[in-house]
Scaffold this active site. Structure first.
Site, mmCIF file in Angstrom:
data_model
loop_
_atom_site.group_PDB
_atom_site.id
_atom_site.type_symbol
_atom_site.label_atom_id
_atom_site.label_comp_id
_atom_site.label_asym_id
_atom_site.label_seq_id
_atom_site.Cartn_x
_atom_site.Cartn_y
_atom_site.Cartn_z
ATOM 1 N N GLY A 107 -12.050 2.432 3.942
ATOM 2 C CA GLY A 107 -11.125 1.584 3.212
ATOM 3 C C GLY A 107 -10.171 2.361 2.320
ATOM 4 N N HIS A 108 -9.196 1.635 1.777
ATOM 5 C CA HIS A 108 -8.167 2.299 0.965
ATOM 6 C C HIS A 108 -8.743 2.870 -0.323
ATOM 7 C CE1 HIS A 108 -6.979 -1.770 -1.160
ATOM 8 N NE2 HIS A 108 -8.260 -1.482 -1.271
ATOM 9 N N ASN A 109 -8.137 3.969 -0.755
ATOM 10 C CA ASN A 109 -8.469 4.668 -2.005
ATOM 11 C C ASN A 109 -9.806 5.392 -1.973
ATOM 12 O OD1 ASN A 109 -6.089 3.484 -3.086
ATOM 13 N ND2 ASN A 109 -7.262 1.668 -3.676
ATOM 14 N N SER A 115 -12.138 2.150 -2.349
ATOM 15 C CA SER A 115 -12.363 2.819 -3.637
ATOM 16 C C SER A 115 -13.778 3.358 -3.798
ATOM 17 C CB SER A 115 -12.019 1.872 -4.798
ATOM 18 O OG SER A 115 -10.667 1.470 -4.728
ATOM 19 N N GLN A 138 0.862 -1.182 0.000
ATOM 20 C CA GLN A 138 0.000 0.000 0.000
ATOM 21 C C GLN A 138 0.900 1.233 0.000
ATOM 22 O OE1 GLN A 138 -3.744 -0.655 0.107
ATOM 23 N NE2 GLN A 138 -2.572 -2.389 -0.700
#
EC number: 2.3.1.191
Length: 348
Positions: free
Chosen positions: A240-242, A260, A199
């Site tokens: 969460g990521h993004n 995302s 990441q």
């Protein structure tokens, strides 16, 4: 600390509005039911007018429309009593300013920039090449890893953690136990096992963002996870990521936003909401508590609710009244089906 005291005229001079009655002094804001003569309270909803008559509050914040029913009471008349209450509460609970200095047990790595106006508490860790703005308060046991950038007057409460490479805007407040910039949940499956995807992004928070205790905002896989100016995120929320969250959006506790997801500005997301990943939620969307968001919301201003599947709030409210009767309705349906079947047999 000596409690702050303000007269009604002093309050209106600072905040606007109109005071009526005696120019009394008040020392705190309290609910109508608990307020005493030295307190000021508020009436945000006219349906609770009876509580004003029963209250011992020295003064009450009301709207102009409601004020006519309270002759003889000490009042402050405001366009928005709830917002005015919040501003009065801030008068009595001003923002705590940093007391410059670094506690002897704190660790500040070489290359870090910590202005003398910053307050660095006991057992704090500041990583190499991290830059703090003026007037930051990094309280006991908080961690800011290397290569971070914090704007002016950022507050990290005890045991908050900011991972490496993250950027926090001005006046950001991170409550205890929150983690900003931990690895996102990125995995690839191969050869009967999971391979972790590095990441390599970070997290960027805009100005005036507030993050509740034990909330996690994961770093992006390649680009940053971002949160816009003025957004407020409650306790125990997972981002969460993004993810890309707009400005002035509020997200209540126990909500999980999958990776995302793009959320617009001025959205209101209730508690316990869950989303699938890779969807978009338009500006000014309101999502009721417990809703499962399974697809993108492209029309701005929608009010949505429902455990599953998601629907408009109006549709959900219309259907929800039948949920507790589903078993009974199913039995009646089976009875009717049997009666129709028997009638068909008899007609042969």
């Amino acid at each position: 600390m000596i409690p702050a005291t303000y007269t009604l005229s002093q309050i209106t001079a600072r905040l606007g509005g109109e005071w009526r009655g005696e120019d009394i002094s008040v020392t705190a804001v309290r609910p109508l039911a608990d307020a005493q003569a030295e307190h000021i309270s508020f009436l945000a909803n006219p349906k609770y007018k009876a509580e004003v008559h029963d209250s011992s509050a020295g003064a009450v914040i009301v709207s102009a429309k409601a004020a006519d029913g309270f002759e003889g009471r000490n009042l402050i008349v405001a366009d928005d009593p709830y917002l005015y209450f919040a501003k009065v509460a801030r008068l009595f609970s001003p923002v705590v300013k940093a007391r410059g200095g670094i506690h002897p047990t704190a660790v500040v790595e070489p290359g870090a920039t910590v202005p003398t106006s910053c307050e660095i508490g006991a057992n704090v860790y500041i990583g190499a090449n991290t830059v703090l703005g003026e007037g930051c308060r990094i309280l006991a046991n908080a961690v800011v890893q290397h290569d971070c950038k914090l704007g002016d007057e950022v507050v990290l409460h005890p045991n908050a953690v900011v991972y490496y490479g993250c950027t926090l805007g001005r006046r950001v407040e991170i409550h205890s136990g929150a983690v900003i910039g931990a690895d996102g949940f990125g995995l690839a499956f191969a050869d009967d096992s999971w391979f972790k995807i590095p990441q390599t992004g970070a997290v960027t928070l805009g100005d005036d963002v507030e993050i509740g205790s034990n909330t996690n905002i994961d770093r992006g896989a390649m680009s940053d996870t971002t949160v816009g100016n003025g957004t407020k995120i409650d306790n125990q929320v997972q981002i969460g990521h993004n993810c890309k969250i707009g400005s002035h959006t509020v997200i209540a506790a126990k909500t999980g936003i999958s990776g995302s997801v793009t959320i617009g500005s001025y959205c209101i997301i209730g508690g316990g909401v869950g989303t699938v990943g890779h969807i978009e939620i338009a500006d000014k969307t309101t999502i009721g508590g417990g809703t499962s968001v399974t697809h993108s919301i492209t029309e701005s201003g929608k009010h949505l609710a429902g455990i599953f599947p998601m629907s408009t709030h109006k549709e959900w409210a219309r259907n929800a009244v039948y949920i507790h009767r589903l078993s009974e309705m199913n039995k009646r349906l089976k009875t009717l089906e049997q009666q129709l079947s028997d009638a068909g047999q008899d007609s042969k």
